[in-house]
Write a protein that holds these residues in place. Structure first.
Motif, PDB file in Angstrom:
ATOM      1  N   ALA B 320      56.217  45.924  53.614  1.00 43.83           N
ATOM      2  CA  ALA B 320      57.510  45.426  53.075  1.00 43.83           C
ATOM      3  C   ALA B 320      57.954  44.350  51.863  1.00 43.83           C
ATOM      4  O   ALA B 320      58.926  44.810  51.221  1.00 43.83           O
ATOM      5  CB  ALA B 320      58.307  46.032  54.358  1.00 43.83           C
ATOM      6  N   ALA B 321      57.193  43.559  52.199  1.00 38.71           N
ATOM      7  CA  ALA B 321      57.030  41.953  50.869  1.00 38.71           C
ATOM      8  C   ALA B 321      56.606  43.374  49.545  1.00 38.71           C
ATOM      9  O   ALA B 321      56.013  44.101  49.477  1.00 38.71           O
ATOM     10  CB  ALA B 321      56.746  41.128  51.504  1.00 38.71           C
ATOM     11  N   ILE B 322      57.342  42.390  48.512  1.00 39.21           N
ATOM     12  CA  ILE B 322      57.494  43.579  47.108  1.00 39.21           C
ATOM     13  C   ILE B 322      55.942  42.219  46.648  1.00 39.21           C
ATOM     14  O   ILE B 322      56.190  41.075  46.935  1.00 39.21           O
ATOM     15  CB  ILE B 322      58.425  43.023  46.462  1.00 39.21           C
ATOM     16  CG1 ILE B 322      60.187  43.963  46.617  1.00 39.21           C
ATOM     17  CG2 ILE B 322      58.128  42.907  44.618  1.00 39.21           C
ATOM     18  CD1 ILE B 322      61.165  43.702  45.569  1.00 39.21           C
ATOM     19  N   LYS B 323      55.589  42.916  46.500  1.00 36.31           N
ATOM     20  CA  LYS B 323      53.998  41.770  46.300  1.00 36.31           C
ATOM     21  C   LYS B 323      54.093  41.795  44.253  1.00 36.31           C
ATOM     22  O   LYS B 323      54.144  42.834  43.390  1.00 36.31           O
ATOM     23  CB  LYS B 323      52.863  42.882  45.989  1.00 36.31           C
ATOM     24  CG  LYS B 323      52.328  42.405  47.942  1.00 36.31           C
ATOM     25  CD  LYS B 323      53.038  43.508  49.066  1.00 36.31           C
ATOM     26  CE  LYS B 323      53.006  45.201  48.258  1.00 36.31           C
ATOM     27  NZ  LYS B 323      53.912  45.629  49.548  1.00 36.31           N
ATOM     28  N   CYS B 324      53.736  40.580  43.770  1.00 35.99           N
ATOM     29  CA  CYS B 324      53.424  40.290  42.590  1.00 35.99           C
ATOM     30  C   CYS B 324      52.283  39.920  42.102  1.00 35.99           C
ATOM     31  O   CYS B 324      51.954  38.596  42.952  1.00 35.99           O
ATOM     32  CB  CYS B 324      54.709  38.716  42.019  1.00 35.99           C
ATOM     33  SG  CYS B 324      54.125  38.523  40.489  1.00 35.99           S
ATOM     34  N   PRO B 325      51.011  40.699  42.400  1.00 39.91           N
ATOM     35  CA  PRO B 325      51.042  42.050  42.271  1.00 39.91           C
ATOM     36  C   PRO B 325      50.486  42.824  43.584  1.00 39.91           C
ATOM     37  O   PRO B 325      50.025  42.231  44.031  1.00 39.91           O
ATOM     38  CB  PRO B 325      49.769  42.088  41.044  1.00 39.91           C
ATOM     39  CG  PRO B 325      48.758  40.770  41.291  1.00 39.91           C
ATOM     40  CD  PRO B 325      49.798  39.740  42.469  1.00 39.91           C
ATOM     41  N   SER B 326      50.832  43.555  43.216  1.00 41.38           N
ATOM     42  CA  SER B 326      50.468  45.328  44.319  1.00 41.38           C
ATOM     43  C   SER B 326      48.791  45.157  43.674  1.00 41.38           C
ATOM     44  O   SER B 326      48.474  44.955  42.529  1.00 41.38           O
ATOM     45  CB  SER B 326      50.871  46.049  44.773  1.00 41.38           C
ATOM     46  OG  SER B 326      50.655  47.041  42.927  1.00 41.38           O
ATOM     47  N   ILE B 327      47.772  45.534  45.299  1.00 40.11           N
ATOM     48  CA  ILE B 327      46.304  45.970  44.278  1.00 40.11           C
ATOM     49  C   ILE B 327      46.205  46.775  43.085  1.00 40.11           C
ATOM     50  O   ILE B 327      45.620  46.791  41.979  1.00 40.11           O
ATOM     51  CB  ILE B 327      45.593  46.420  45.849  1.00 40.11           C
ATOM     52  CG1 ILE B 327      45.872  44.694  46.210  1.00 40.11           C
ATOM     53  CG2 ILE B 327      44.459  46.615  45.563  1.00 40.11           C
ATOM     54  CD1 ILE B 327      44.617  45.041  48.125  1.00 40.11           C
ATOM     55  N   LEU B 328      47.055  47.902  42.899  1.00 41.75           N
ATOM     56  CA  LEU B 328      47.172  48.690  42.189  1.00 41.75           C
ATOM     57  C   LEU B 328      47.619  47.998  40.376  1.00 41.75           C
ATOM     58  O   LEU B 328      46.628  47.661  40.063  1.00 41.75           O
ATOM     59  CB  LEU B 328      47.993  49.476  42.252  1.00 41.75           C
ATOM     60  CG  LEU B 328      48.069  50.348  43.032  1.00 41.75           C
ATOM     61  CD1 LEU B 328      48.499  52.179  42.917  1.00 41.75           C
ATOM     62  CD2 LEU B 328      46.207  51.523  43.107  1.00 41.75           C
ATOM     63  N   THR B 329      48.930  46.920  40.633  1.00 38.89           N
ATOM     64  CA  THR B 329      48.995  45.814  39.991  1.00 38.89           C
ATOM     65  C   THR B 329      47.856  44.883  39.204  1.00 38.89           C
ATOM     66  O   THR B 329      47.585  45.117  38.197  1.00 38.89           O
ATOM     67  CB  THR B 329      50.197  45.322  39.664  1.00 38.89           C
ATOM     68  OG1 THR B 329      50.996  46.457  40.264  1.00 38.89           O
ATOM     69  CG2 THR B 329      50.651  44.424  38.477  1.00 38.89           C
ATOM     70  N   GLN B 330      46.782  44.563  39.945  1.00 39.84           N
ATOM     71  CA  GLN B 330      46.044  43.418  39.974  1.00 39.84           C
ATOM     72  C   GLN B 330      44.730  44.349  39.591  1.00 39.84           C
ATOM     73  O   GLN B 330      44.694  43.752  38.271  1.00 39.84           O
ATOM     74  CB  GLN B 330      45.962  42.647  41.357  1.00 39.84           C
ATOM     75  CG  GLN B 330      44.298  41.161  41.175  1.00 39.84           C
ATOM     76  CD  GLN B 330      44.130  41.245  42.177  1.00 39.84           C
ATOM     77  OE1 GLN B 330      44.811  41.623  43.246  1.00 39.84           O
ATOM     78  NE2 GLN B 330      42.480  40.814  42.228  1.00 39.84           N
ATOM     79  N   LEU B 331      44.972  45.870  40.105  1.00 42.41           N
ATOM     80  CA  LEU B 331      43.786  46.341  39.121  1.00 42.41           C
ATOM     81  C   LEU B 331      44.126  46.762  37.867  1.00 42.41           C
ATOM     82  O   LEU B 331      42.978  46.973  37.154  1.00 42.41           O
ATOM     83  CB  LEU B 331      43.236  47.437  40.217  1.00 42.41           C
ATOM     84  CG  LEU B 331      41.980  47.534  41.027  1.00 42.41           C
ATOM     85  CD1 LEU B 331      41.847  48.380  42.527  1.00 42.41           C
ATOM     86  CD2 LEU B 331      40.990  46.385  40.876  1.00 42.41           C
ATOM     87  N   ALA B 332      44.873  46.784  37.612  1.00 48.35           N
ATOM     88  CA  ALA B 332      45.392  47.381  36.513  1.00 48.35           C
ATOM     89  C   ALA B 332      45.200  45.980  34.499  1.00 48.35           C
ATOM     90  O   ALA B 332      45.472  46.361  33.697  1.00 48.35           O
ATOM     91  CB  ALA B 332      47.238  48.136  36.555  1.00 48.35           C
ATOM     92  N   GLY B 333      44.983  44.961  35.643  1.00 46.86           N
ATOM     93  CA  GLY B 333      44.579  44.064  34.716  1.00 46.86           C
ATOM     94  C   GLY B 333      43.005  43.671  34.432  1.00 46.86           C
ATOM     95  O   GLY B 333      43.064  42.713  33.989  1.00 46.86           O
ATOM     96  N   THR B 334      42.256  44.585  34.976  1.00 50.35           N
ATOM     97  CA  THR B 334      40.702  44.689  34.954  1.00 50.35           C
ATOM     98  C   THR B 334      40.138  44.814  33.272  1.00 50.35           C
ATOM     99  O   THR B 334      41.276  45.396  32.395  1.00 50.35           O
ATOM    100  CB  THR B 334      39.777  45.433  35.448  1.00 50.35           C
ATOM    101  OG1 THR B 334      40.387  46.793  35.257  1.00 50.35           O
ATOM    102  CG2 THR B 334      39.959  45.025  36.937  1.00 50.35           C
ATOM    103  N   LYS B 335      39.634  43.969  33.251  1.00 46.30           N
ATOM    104  CA  LYS B 335      39.023  44.400  31.624  1.00 46.30           C
ATOM    105  C   LYS B 335      38.649  45.437  31.341  1.00 46.30           C
ATOM    106  O   LYS B 335      38.569  46.339  29.398  1.00 46.30           O
ATOM    107  CB  LYS B 335      37.894  43.102  31.280  1.00 46.30           C
ATOM    108  CG  LYS B 335      38.011  41.885  30.905  1.00 46.30           C
ATOM    109  CD  LYS B 335      37.346  41.421  30.144  1.00 46.30           C
ATOM    110  CE  LYS B 335      36.854  39.380  30.217  1.00 46.30           C
ATOM    111  NZ  LYS B 335      38.438  38.983  29.958  1.00 46.30           N
ATOM    112  N   LYS B 336      37.873  46.725  32.325  1.00 44.75           N
ATOM    113  CA  LYS B 336      37.742  47.858  31.535  1.00 44.75           C
ATOM    114  C   LYS B 336      39.363  48.431  31.512  1.00 44.75           C
ATOM    115  O   LYS B 336      39.127  49.343  30.553  1.00 44.75           O
ATOM    116  CB  LYS B 336      37.358  48.444  33.079  1.00 44.75           C
ATOM    117  CG  LYS B 336      36.831  49.538  32.183  1.00 44.75           C
ATOM    118  CD  LYS B 336      35.558  49.859  32.043  1.00 44.75           C
ATOM    119  CE  LYS B 336      35.395  51.127  32.106  1.00 44.75           C
ATOM    120  NZ  LYS B 336      33.941  51.602  30.663  1.00 44.75           N
ATOM    121  N   VAL B 337      40.492  48.371  31.961  1.00 41.80           N
ATOM    122  CA  VAL B 337      41.413  48.918  32.038  1.00 41.80           C
ATOM    123  C   VAL B 337      41.285  49.000  29.887  1.00 41.80           C
ATOM    124  O   VAL B 337      41.945  49.424  29.283  1.00 41.80           O
ATOM    125  CB  VAL B 337      42.780  48.563  32.642  1.00 41.80           C
ATOM    126  CG1 VAL B 337      43.739  49.035  31.650  1.00 41.80           C
ATOM    127  CG2 VAL B 337      42.434  49.271  33.742  1.00 41.80           C
TER     128      VAL B 337
END
Lengths: 513, 513
Positions: B320-337
């Motif tokens: 339940a901890a707030i993640k900085c970042p969550s996995i989805l947020t980490q993946l949003a940072g891929t070069k492909k995006v």
């Protein structure tokens, strides 16, 4: 040392507790400039030609225990010490008597006196003086008393280059930080941060310099003004000095420059009105009128290698800049003055501190120092020194400043027995200070040293005074207590000093004993 | 690089000027924690077993020139980027499409996605997210335009472990200090301090963490709360992180702990309500409810050596901890995006930024990235890439994340001629960013490196958002720009990064060009 005086302290650390404490100590200290430049063999000069490496300043892991009443006593007498030493420094005639006793045995004092006389012959142009003093004490517990209250006894009084004020504020903040993050195991002694005494030495000493700068008045040359930090080069303890400099810049908007002692003749000149003019090497066409010269160099004979250094000292002394300290103020700090004041039945303290209450407060902080001559005090001393029972509380020291070997406690009667009585007056008898024993852990040069320690308390005093036309005349302009220093060293070593020996900077955890 | 774009800078230094500047830089940096732990060969590990040495962080002697309009443009678009990337991170369906294209060629992304799916199957318990982003740009001057205005072009967007925010505030303060003490020779460009842009990254990023901590709400376990800094061990860039931690402690009274990634399974557990409970090794009987996990580790495949590290990541992700970042947020940072968004005629930007003005502002910061397929954009790209005149402004990169060699400028047409056309779609064509040339001096590891440099501007953005029940739903709770970073490296090297390469931390001297 008095055993079992303090409660059991510090708490033991598990491996994980020690790692947590040390990691936080190492990071916080560098993040906040509680640092020194590392010395060989930790770092060899050829490894760091640009001198960019730094390390945590020698510090204790825990704040050391310190009787609250003793810290309060030491602080409360700071202004009286400002009075006393500014009065001594303003009484040339009296100081001359002291100096004359030392002329033949101490070349350095003789040479300083010559500078003073040369400038006196020309006439002084600056009546203002700045004292940034530090009175050093140890806690003393009388071993002969069954229910002894601790008191403070003076070790020495510093009138020049009193160091570690810059780091002391940082180390008390470090210990408070470590307490706040629970780096100390739970303990009644460490239960709350109000027992941690925060040192105000950085803002206090900077304020002292600012008050002198302000008292100097406006520039009469039309040049911008500055304060000079007169420094050794290289200087490992540079951050201690830098914190004062940054506080003077930021709190008071005063421009500062560091001037190596060896460059005084290159970078300064004294104009026709004897204003001290500084021209920085990096901007030789810019000139500044110097208001205050703060000595962090020039206090030791080894720094005067040739006529050049003496010429530099004369140049500063004869200038209109406020000296911190002047030569008279530096000479007021010789051990001989301390000895003369602390001799039982001495009339001198009253001469400089006519206020009886102030004189009584100061007197309480003296450890008695006896001559071994035929005076009244000398007769008392001879009795104390030849009786093994009473001699056990004394140390016998040669009169010569800094020379010869001390004879301790029960060895004194035998030593005197073998010494022709005509030679006895070449020694003084001083009561041993008996600091209570305690343990701590010192972190220095990346290593931890755990064991019995001795603490030395320094109280900074700042004062600005004006000497009058007549010898001994003086008016105080500013005078305040300016924070404290706690220096802690392994109890095995008799010599102190964090920079020189195995000491460290510490802060006080106040206890009621 | 555009030559002669900036005025002549920095001023030359005499030997004395250089010494004055460097001495003050070295001392101020350590006094203020603008520092790193030194790496071999500067300091060998066996020389400093306790890790107590530190040195000045790699910095520039002068603040680098930077167009004021470009800094303002980059700051003004920070909130739009917060919107964009929080929207992407909240749109699992869309991200899945991106991830599926990468699954076969990038094991790390595949493994992160597996963690996400496993937690999704169990159900998420924390809808709140914290983004501490950094959008990196270079100034671009169109070499084909005769009277070109500089603009910013995005190099990359970081959604995890955006570093140097802790040091950036310090380096802008360093340059301001050096200016205030006249360490820079007089120059029109350095005439006043208002042209020096002070970075607010320390208070900004700390405020972002505090806002998430606050949004988490009260502890439901009855335990005290804390924020976890998830870190690598050892970490040379530790002071960068410590400054954020101290600001979070001091400005907001939040308790923090540093947790090495390798100790997550030892020191944390997830309770029945999936609260993340931290028990410090130094006080294993004390427990804390973790509100926020701030990742400064776990971003690189090399950190996941075994199942243990993946289990650690799952433990945090399902808590339940707030993640900085969550996995989805980490993946949003891929070069492909980044590539998909920056493809000309791409519909994706509008999907996430329905506000036309915001989308237009963001679009202006993209350097076009073309596929080499048969799409409309692909047809354009083929024309640009096969014509030597237009190819000169592009770089050809393999599609694979981080793999293979780039082909630059005029070499592209020949390279494509020798490549079967069926292989062309494995590459993308990207417009070269043409940063204007300038000189500076970098001080790192005790050495000075003088010459042509390239600057990369990073703008920190902080945001807290809540994802809704349905995929793509999201409400922004806090969003603000959180300071800047200027990283500067020798223009000879194509790779960046202060910690890895020959880069340095810098600050911006604003110019109107």
């Amino acid at each position: 040392m008095a055993p079992n005086f303090y409660p059991a302290y510090p708490p033991d650390l598990s491996r994980e507790q020690q790692e947590y404490l040390l990691t936080n100590l190492k990071d916080w200290s560098i993040a906040h400039g509680l640092a020194v430049r590392p010395a060989p063999p930790y770092v060899q000069p050829q490894q760091d030609l640009s001198g960019a490496l730094a390390t945590t300043a020698p510090v204790t892991l825990f704040p050391s225990l310190f009787p609250q009443a003793c810290l309060e006593q030491a602080k409360s007498v700071a202004k009286a010490y400002n009075e006393l030493y500014s009065a001594i420094a303003s009484d040339e005639g009296w100081l001359q008597g002291i100096v004359e006793e030392l002329l033949e045995i101490d070349d350095f004092i003789a040479d300083l006196w010559k500078v003073h006389l040369a400038v006196k012959a020309e006439g002084f142009v600056q009546p203002l003086n700045l004292g940034l003093f530090r009175s050093d004490y140890m806690v003393h517990v009388d071993p002969s008393a069954s229910q002894a209250s601790p008191t403070i006894k003076q070790v020495e009084f510093n009138t020049i280059a009193s160091s570690f004020g810059g780091l002391s504020t940082q180390v008390s903040a470090l210990h408070e930080h470590l307490l706040s993050i629970d780096a100390y195991p739970q303990s009644d002694l460490l239960a709350n941060s109000s027992a941690l005494s925060q040192s105000t030495s950085v803002p206090g000493l900077a304020l002292g310099m600012f008050k002198a700068h302000e008292a100097y008045g406006r520039s009469t040359t039309g040049l911008p003004t500055c304060v000079i930090f007169l420094v050794q080069d290289p200087e490992r303890n540079v951050f201690d000095q830098r914190h004062l400099e940054y506080a003077l810049n930021e709190n008071h908007g005063v421009k500062t420059f560091r001037l190596p002692f060896g460059r005084v003749l290159d970078d300064t000149k004294v104009d026709t009105n004897r204003k001290l003019i500084y021209s920085p090497p990096h901007a030789p066409n810019k000139h500044f009128e110097v208001t205050v010269v703060y000595f962090r160099a020039g206090y030791s004979p080894s720094e005067y290698e040739s006529h050049r250094e003496w010429d530099a000292r004369i140049q500063i002394e004869r200038s209109a800049a406020i000296k911190c300290p002047s030569i008279l103020t530096q000479l007021a700090g010789t051990k001989k003055v301390q000895q003369v004041l602390a001799t039982p039945h001495s009339p001198h303290l009253k001469r400089f501190l006519p206020d009886d209450a102030q004189a009584a407060d100061v007197l309480k902080t003296f450890a008695p120092i006896y001559p071994l001559d035929k005076s009244e005090a000398g007769q008392e001393a001879r009795k104390l020194a030849t009786n093994p029972d009473t001699a056990a509380r004394y140390v016998l020291k040669p009169q010569r400043e800094g020379g010869g070997n001390n004879v301790y406690r029960k060895a004194i009667p035998g030593f005197l027995k073998d010494l022709p009585e005509t030679h006895w007056p070449a020694h003084i008898l001083m009561e041993m200070i008996e600091p209570p024993a305690q343990d701590n852990v010192i972190f220095r040069n990346g290593e931890m040293l755990k064991g019995g320690v001795i603490c030395e308390l320094g109280i900074y005093g700042a004062c600005v005074w004006k000497t009058g036309e007549k010898d001994g005349e003086r008016s105080m302009i500013e005078s305040f207590e300016a924070g404290y220093l706690l220096r802690t060293k392994g109890s095995g070593s008799e010599e102190g000093g964090v920079a020189a020996g195995f000491g460290s900077v510490d802060s006080a955890l106040l206890v009621d004993v």
